[in-house]
Design a protein around this motif. Structure first.
Motif, short mmCIF file in Angstrom:
data_model
loop_
_atom_site.label_atom_id
_atom_site.label_comp_id
_atom_site.label_asym_id
_atom_site.label_seq_id
_atom_site.Cartn_x
_atom_site.Cartn_y
_atom_site.Cartn_z
N GLY A 128 -13.98 -9.26 1.39
CA GLY A 128 -13.87 -7.89 0.92
C GLY A 128 -12.97 -7.82 -0.29
N VAL A 129 -13.19 -6.81 -1.11
CA VAL A 129 -12.41 -6.60 -2.33
C VAL A 129 -11.52 -5.39 -2.10
CG1 VAL A 129 -12.50 -6.04 -4.78
CG2 VAL A 129 -14.17 -7.62 -3.80
N ALA A 130 -10.23 -5.58 -2.28
CA ALA A 130 -9.24 -4.51 -2.15
C ALA A 130 -8.62 -4.26 -3.51
CB ALA A 130 -8.18 -4.86 -1.12
N ILE A 131 -8.45 -2.99 -3.85
CA ILE A 131 -7.86 -2.63 -5.12
C ILE A 131 -6.48 -2.02 -4.85
CG2 ILE A 131 -9.08 -0.40 -5.08
CD1 ILE A 131 -9.09 -0.51 -8.13
N LEU A 132 -5.48 -2.51 -5.55
CA LEU A 132 -4.10 -2.05 -5.41
C LEU A 132 -3.85 -1.02 -6.49
CD1 LEU A 132 -1.47 -2.52 -3.79
CD2 LEU A 132 -0.82 -4.19 -5.51
N ALA A 133 -3.97 0.26 -6.12
CA ALA A 133 -3.94 1.33 -7.10
C ALA A 133 -2.56 1.96 -7.17
CB ALA A 133 -4.99 2.39 -6.75
N PRO A 134 -2.17 2.43 -8.35
CA PRO A 134 -0.88 3.13 -8.46
C PRO A 134 -0.93 4.55 -7.94
CG PRO A 134 -1.97 3.03 -10.57
CD PRO A 134 -2.81 2.21 -9.65
N GLY A 135 -2.07 5.03 -7.52
CA GLY A 135 -2.23 6.39 -7.02
C GLY A 135 -3.69 6.67 -6.85
N THR A 136 -4.12 7.83 -7.29
CA THR A 136 -5.53 8.18 -7.23
C THR A 136 -6.29 7.37 -8.27
OG1 THR A 136 -4.98 10.42 -6.53
CG2 THR A 136 -7.18 10.06 -7.37
N CYS A 137 -7.27 6.61 -7.81
CA CYS A 137 -8.05 5.74 -8.70
C CYS A 137 -9.51 6.13 -8.57
CB CYS A 137 -7.82 4.27 -8.32
SG CYS A 137 -8.36 3.12 -9.58
N GLU A 138 -10.03 6.81 -9.57
CA GLU A 138 -11.40 7.31 -9.51
C GLU A 138 -12.40 6.18 -9.70
OE1 GLU A 138 -11.77 10.27 -12.47
OE2 GLU A 138 -10.20 11.57 -11.66
N GLY A 139 -13.51 6.28 -8.97
CA GLY A 139 -14.61 5.34 -9.14
C GLY A 139 -14.36 3.97 -8.56
N ALA A 145 -15.17 -1.81 -4.86
CA ALA A 145 -14.00 -1.99 -3.98
C ALA A 145 -14.35 -1.60 -2.55
CB ALA A 145 -12.82 -1.16 -4.48
N ASP A 146 -14.06 -2.50 -1.60
CA ASP A 146 -14.23 -2.19 -0.18
C ASP A 146 -13.02 -1.50 0.42
OD1 ASP A 146 -16.84 -3.50 0.26
OD2 ASP A 146 -15.75 -5.32 -0.23
N ARG A 147 -11.85 -1.76 -0.12
CA ARG A 147 -10.62 -1.18 0.39
C ARG A 147 -9.80 -0.64 -0.79
NH1 ARG A 147 -13.36 -1.99 4.11
NH2 ARG A 147 -12.88 -3.04 6.09
N LEU A 148 -9.05 0.42 -0.51
CA LEU A 148 -8.16 1.02 -1.49
C LEU A 148 -6.76 1.03 -0.91
CD1 LEU A 148 -7.66 2.53 -4.16
CD2 LEU A 148 -8.23 4.65 -2.98
N VAL A 149 -5.84 0.34 -1.57
CA VAL A 149 -4.46 0.20 -1.09
C VAL A 149 -3.56 1.00 -2.01
CG1 VAL A 149 -2.62 -1.41 -0.51
CG2 VAL A 149 -5.00 -2.10 -0.23
N ARG A 150 -2.81 1.92 -1.41
CA ARG A 150 -1.82 2.70 -2.16
C ARG A 150 -0.45 2.39 -1.59
NH1 ARG A 150 -4.60 8.71 -2.39
NH2 ARG A 150 -6.58 8.07 -3.33
N ARG A 260 -12.50 2.15 1.48
CA ARG A 260 -11.71 2.75 2.55
C ARG A 260 -10.22 2.58 2.26
NH1 ARG A 260 -12.56 -0.01 8.20
NH2 ARG A 260 -14.73 0.46 7.60
N GLU A 261 -9.48 3.65 2.42
CA GLU A 261 -8.06 3.60 2.10
C GLU A 261 -7.27 2.93 3.22
OE1 GLU A 261 -4.43 6.64 0.83
OE2 GLU A 261 -6.51 7.35 1.00
N ILE A 262 -6.37 2.03 2.83
CA ILE A 262 -5.50 1.33 3.77
C ILE A 262 -4.07 1.78 3.49
CG2 ILE A 262 -4.73 -0.91 4.63
CD1 ILE A 262 -7.24 -2.13 3.59
N PRO A 263 -3.41 2.45 4.41
CA PRO A 263 -2.01 2.81 4.18
C PRO A 263 -1.11 1.60 4.41
CG PRO A 263 -2.73 3.64 6.31
CD PRO A 263 -3.95 3.02 5.67
N VAL A 264 -0.37 1.24 3.40
CA VAL A 264 0.55 0.10 3.47
C VAL A 264 1.95 0.62 3.21
CG1 VAL A 264 1.19 -2.13 2.51
CG2 VAL A 264 -1.21 -1.53 2.77
N ARG A 265 2.82 0.44 4.16
CA ARG A 265 4.21 0.88 4.04
C ARG A 265 5.09 -0.34 3.87
NH1 ARG A 265 6.18 6.16 3.29
NH2 ARG A 265 8.41 6.12 3.68
#
Length: 417
Positions: A128-139, A145-150, A260-265
């Protein structure tokens, strides 16, 4: 065995149609002959079956099929429904390929989408491909991207609020390194850009991992880059940290992914004060930026006669002025502002074409633009077909209206405290 002899006169007499007071014979060619044969077409009846009723002049619906035997038939056209794209859902990926984009302004750049395309090649079907975004990342999903990490740092945006100035490369590298330790991806990809390349090298030093930079070829089991003045090629198996050169790998062109968003603390320890006390981004003057480096270009063509109003529109849009070859050949615009294969090939995010029909060389010059807006009176112009947003109207009427709208939008902002 003998077959019966044909009687052409009798066959022709059987096709005669009574015409009342007519003086010449009329033949009904839609009747089958006694000996069989193919039914003869009646173009007049077929045309009558295609005629749309209720109009002053003849109009024909050529999508309907007329049936001569049953007379004129009018059927309502069927609505063509566009296929709904299927979103690919990956529940439990075998491993992750992490992408750290620049995402300037919360939007993926073309270079970022190319990095996601390379990540999809490395991930294959099982990863899977996860994108490490600084916030809201459109598209993110359509880009692959399979996962969205904020990242959350004390309830805030970890990659954007590291310091009051908004620019702390050392703090951002620390957060990315901690996210890599938390997610344990197989590969981490960065764009080889001024910001992405600097971040990748800081992360490599912090993790004490080798960095394979400036990659131009990506396969499932190997990556390659040029070396020694592009005389040789260095090829190796993909490692942990990789940076991708611009325009080296195609963007992801498959069905949209889930993202899918993954919450990472991440519980970070107290960091030292950043070495950079303040940082300010000074935008360049769009009127003096070279066309090849401009991100927003507005160009005029032969359909623009009032160049003074055009310059006012360009200044109000904060765009870089451009022109077609016709205006440059006439001496109305400088040669340095010519857009096209014989002038400057653009790589702008947005391109506005005012009164430009779209010659082949001009279309080659705007092929790399992400968004194209065209204003032209010809509905079938090549630039209208190329544009994502088209306004079929005279540019001389559109420019004053655009100036009025820009003035209205800028009025409250200027008076605001």
């Amino acid at each position: 065995m003998t077959r019966p002899r044909r009687d052409p006169r009798a066959e022709r007499a059987a096709l005669l149609v009574a015409t009342g007071e007519g003086t010449r014979p009329r033949l009904d060619r839609t009747v089958r002959r006694d000996g069989g044969g193919r039914l003869r077409r009646d173009p007049r009846r077929e045309r009558d079956g295609q005629r749309v009723p209720g109009v002053l002049r003849p109009r024909y619906d050529l999508s309907q099929v007329s049936r001569p035997e049953a007379g004129p038939v009018h059927e309502a056209p069927r609505a063509v429904q566009a296929p709904v794209p299927t979103v690919v859902v990956l529940d439990a990926p075998a491993f992750l390929v992490l992408v750290v984009p620049d995402a300037a302004g919360g939007r993926l750049t073309p270079h970022d989408r190319q990095v996601l395309g390379a990540a999809r090649v490395l991930a294959g079907r099982e990863g899977g491909v996860a994108i490490l975004a600084p916030g809201t990342c459109e598209g993110s999903g359509p880009a692959g991207a399979d996962r969205l990490v904020r990242l959350d740092d004390k309830g805030g945006d970890a990659l954007g609020d590291c310091d009051p100035g908004g620019y702390d490369p050392a703090g951002r590298a620390a957060l990315v390194a901690e996210a890599i330790a938390e997610l344990r991806p197989r590969h981490v990809l960065f764009p080889e850009s001024p910001d992405g390349g600097d971040l990748a090298r800081r992360v490599a030093v912090r993790l004490r991992q080798p960095l394979f930079s400036d990659v131009e070829a990506v396969a499932a089991g190997s990556i390659a880059r040029p070396a020694h003045g592009r005389r040789v090629e260095q090829r190796t198996a993909p490692g942990l940290l990789v940076t991708l050169a611009a325009d080296a790998v195609a963007e992801y062109a498959g069905p949209p992914r889930e993202a899918r968003e993954i919450p990472v603390r991440i519980e970070t320890l107290a960091r030292a004060a950043p070495a950079i006390l303040s940082a300010t981004t000074i935008p360049a003057d769009p009127a003096t930026v070279p066309l090849g480096l401009a991100s927003f270009v507005a160009a005029a063509g032969s359909g623009v006669t009032d160049l003074a109003t055009f310059r006012e529109v360009v200044a109000a849009l904060h765009a870089t002025p451009g022109a077609s070859r016709v205006l440059c050949d006439a001496g109305l615009m400088p040669r340095s502002s010519q857009v096209g294969a014989s002038g400057t090939v653009l790589a702008a995010t947005c391109y506005v074409a005012l009164g430009i029909s779209g010659a082949p060389q001009h279309l080659q010059g705007v092929a790399g633009c992400e968004h194209v807006v065209a204003v032209n009176t010809d509905l079938h112009a090549a630039m209208i077909e190329r544009a994502g947003l088209a306004i079929v109207q005279d540019a001389q009427a559109v420019m004053p209206a655009l100036l009025r709208l820009l003035t209205q939008d800028a009025g409250p902002t200027r008076d605001a405290p």
